[in-house]
Design an enzyme around this catalytic site. Structure first.
Site, mmCIF file in Angstrom:
data_model
loop_
_atom_site.group_PDB
_atom_site.id
_atom_site.type_symbol
_atom_site.label_atom_id
_atom_site.label_comp_id
_atom_site.label_asym_id
_atom_site.label_seq_id
_atom_site.Cartn_x
_atom_site.Cartn_y
_atom_site.Cartn_z
ATOM 1 N N LYS A 75 0.844 -1.198 0.000
ATOM 2 C CA LYS A 75 0.000 0.000 0.000
ATOM 3 C C LYS A 75 0.880 1.249 0.000
ATOM 4 O O LYS A 75 1.875 1.304 0.741
ATOM 5 C CB LYS A 75 -0.892 -0.033 1.251
ATOM 6 C CG LYS A 75 -1.895 1.106 1.343
ATOM 7 C CD LYS A 75 -2.766 0.940 2.595
ATOM 8 C CE LYS A 75 -3.823 1.992 2.729
ATOM 9 N NZ LYS A 75 -4.655 1.820 3.938
ATOM 10 N N SER A 150 -9.551 1.643 3.148
ATOM 11 C CA SER A 150 -8.759 2.421 2.235
ATOM 12 C C SER A 150 -7.735 1.597 1.464
ATOM 13 O O SER A 150 -7.211 2.072 0.457
ATOM 14 C CB SER A 150 -8.026 3.532 2.994
ATOM 15 O OG SER A 150 -7.153 2.984 3.955
ATOM 16 N N SER A 174 -9.530 -0.673 7.348
ATOM 17 C CA SER A 174 -9.008 -0.548 5.983
ATOM 18 C C SER A 174 -8.334 -1.775 5.403
ATOM 19 O O SER A 174 -8.018 -1.781 4.216
ATOM 20 C CB SER A 174 -8.033 0.614 5.901
ATOM 21 O OG SER A 174 -8.758 1.797 5.778
HETATM 22 N N1 GLN Z 1 -12.829 3.744 6.614
HETATM 23 C C1 GLN Z 1 -12.177 4.197 7.815
HETATM 24 C C2 GLN Z 1 -11.824 5.652 7.709
HETATM 25 O O1 GLN Z 1 -12.096 6.221 6.701
HETATM 26 C C3 GLN Z 1 -10.983 3.352 8.096
HETATM 27 C C4 GLN Z 1 -9.760 3.814 7.420
HETATM 28 C C5 GLN Z 1 -8.562 3.006 7.766
HETATM 29 O O2 GLN Z 1 -8.653 1.974 8.439
HETATM 30 N N2 GLN Z 1 -7.415 3.509 7.372
HETATM 31 O O3 GLN Z 1 -11.296 6.221 8.618
#
Ligand code: GLN
Length: 477
Positions: A75, A150, A174
């Protein structure tokens, strides 16, 4: 090209001369090119081919590392020396890292091959991979749908066979949510088990790095490689991590399993509910004890999570000011104009939303009412889980309330988007490990994910049960 189910089969094929590592990598590079429309990768490292012969030699002579020849995508929030590190943001679009994250060094030391950096939501903020300066990512199961976020690019790279496995980061879901939307395995470790050194900070007290893979064996192998104390991360757990790889699922201990009733209530798609319950029923028939339990704090998860993480994000992202590195606005003005113009021009919409929200909850007049209060509430989530784990070993829940939604469907309603994280943020609030298991598909052919949660540092139990489910209960292999 011969197929393999997991890394140990791959090693076997290479050793016996049936698979050439060079051809294997070339095959991945070609597939990435063919599947360009998925937009899974921000950068592809074609030069990784040059490592093929040396590593193949090491495999054949028995001198190789644990992950020899495993082709891994990373990532684009994790630092790799001399490679771009953009966090899918315009503010870092030309930034190149000068050092390796600890997890990357560990992969390299075990002879893994890093094939590229994957697309993600900007600074890992999002649940659909639509907040990226590199454009959105498509779900391989239905190209009109999101892959989740994400770590959307990492999940798609694994699901579409554009690599063997990937690294993602999980601050509120994420890794698990995109794994669920794309039909693969993904594990968020206990906070502190894996070093965060070299992971771009979003919300430092929530952030974790973890693996995404097509099978439990590879997930365990990668976790075993990247876990462990690191003096460069002061929150890293100072203990020797367990061995996570296990072969013997038949004799897996008959763990006590809890079903938290708050995770099966309104808002949960009926097909997901039935799929998860049918797996737990099979576990019961195979001698596992299943009990319903309660995690009463669950309804406060989204609000607590979004107060605390935006507060931390507003502070962490203050460093992107155009002074030392990253993008700088060319507009004329004084120093303060330069800060404002740089940040206004280069941050995306969602990142700006969160910086403003976080700055607000930390501001003098509101600090106690929001940030201070949320910190206290965070402790109660930990208490909830502590209570639950007095009577059960593992919790089983759905990973997401719905399967993958359409691109653009939720972009105008941040609250609806935030509700995607309702079952995943609790693990980050409490610092416990969680993983996604792909358990089937809905009527539209979209993957359904089931989440396993365990107490802190009990990844081994998670992986044991996951292996049992994969090998014994799911016939998708
Ligand atoms: N969807 C969550 C957010 O937008 C989790 C994001 C993540 O785990 N980096 O914060």
């Amino acid at each position: 090209m011969p197929e393999y189910k997991n890394h140990s089969e791959k090693i076997h094929l290479i050793k016996s001369g049936l698979l050439s590592l060079k051809e294997n990598i070339t095959n991945f590079l070609n597939k990435i090119e063919q599947q360009k429309h998925l937009n899974a990768y921000n950068f592809v490292f074609d030069d990784c081919l040059t490592q093929a012969d040396t590593i193949e030699e090491k495999i054949k002579s028995g001198t190789c590392g644990k992950l020899a020849g495993m082709v891994i995508a990373v990532k684009d929030v994790i630092a790799i020396k001399d490679k771009p590190l953009t966090c899918s943001s315009n503010i870092l679009k030309n930034f190149v890292s000068i050092y390796n994250a600890t997890v990357i060094q560990k992969l390299i030391d075990e002879d893994a091959i890093i094939i590229g950096k994957t697309n993600c939501d900007e600074f890992a903020m999002g649940s659909s991979n639509e907040n990226s300066a590199f454009g959105f990512v498509r779900n391989p199961h239905d190209n009109e749908r999101v892959p989740g976020g994400s770590s959307g690019g990492s999940a798609v790279a694994v699901a579409a066979n554009l690599c063997d496995a990937a690294l993602g980061s999980d601050t509120g879901g994420s890794i698990r949510q995109p794994a669920a939307f794309c039909g693969i395995y993904g594990l968020k470790p206990t906070y502190g088990l894996v070093s965060r050194y070299g992971l771009t900070a979003y919300a430092s007290s929530f952030d974790t790095i973890g693996p995404l893979a097509n099978n439990v064996e590879d997930l365990s192998l990668i976790l075993e490689t990247i876990a462990g104390y690191d003096e460069k991360d002061s929150t890293s757990y100072n203990n020797i991590p367990e061995k996570y790889t296990i072969n013997n699922y038949e004799n897996a201990p008959k763990l006590k399993i809890g079903l938290p009733k708050e995770y099966f209530g309104s808002g949960l798609n009926e097909e997901i509910k039935l799929a998860v319950l049918s797996i737990t029923e099979k576990l019961r028939q195979n001698g596992f004890t299943i009990t319903e339990i309660s995690l009463p704090m669950t309804e406060y998860a989204i609000s607590t999570y979004y107060i605390l993480t935006t507060a931390e994000a507003s502070s962490n992202l203050a460093r992107y000011d155009g002074v030392k590195y990253g993008y700088r606005s060319q507009l004329k003005g004084d120093l303060s104009d330069m800060y404002i113009n740089t940040r206004s021009e280069a941050f995306g919409h969602e990142v700006k939303n969160r910086i403003m929200l976080g700055t607000y909850v930390l501001s003098a007049g509101y600090y106690d009412a929001y940030y201070g209060k949320a910190q206290k509430v965070r402790r109660l989530f930990k208490n909830d889980f502590d209570n639950a784990f007095k009577s059960v070993d593992i919790l089983i829940t759905p990973t997401t309330p719905t399967t993958a939604f359409k691109i653009g469907e939720q972009t105008n309603d941040p609250l609806e988007m935030y509700l995607n994280d309702v079952y995943t943020t609790t693990a980050n609030l409490a610092g416990i490990p969680g993983m996604n298991i792909p358990i089937g598909k809905d009527k539209k052919g979209l993957p359904i994910g089931m989440q396993l949660l365990a107490n802190q540092f009990e990844e081994k139990k998670l992986l044991q049960l996951a292996l049992y489910i994969q090998n014994k209960l799911l016939n998708n292999r």
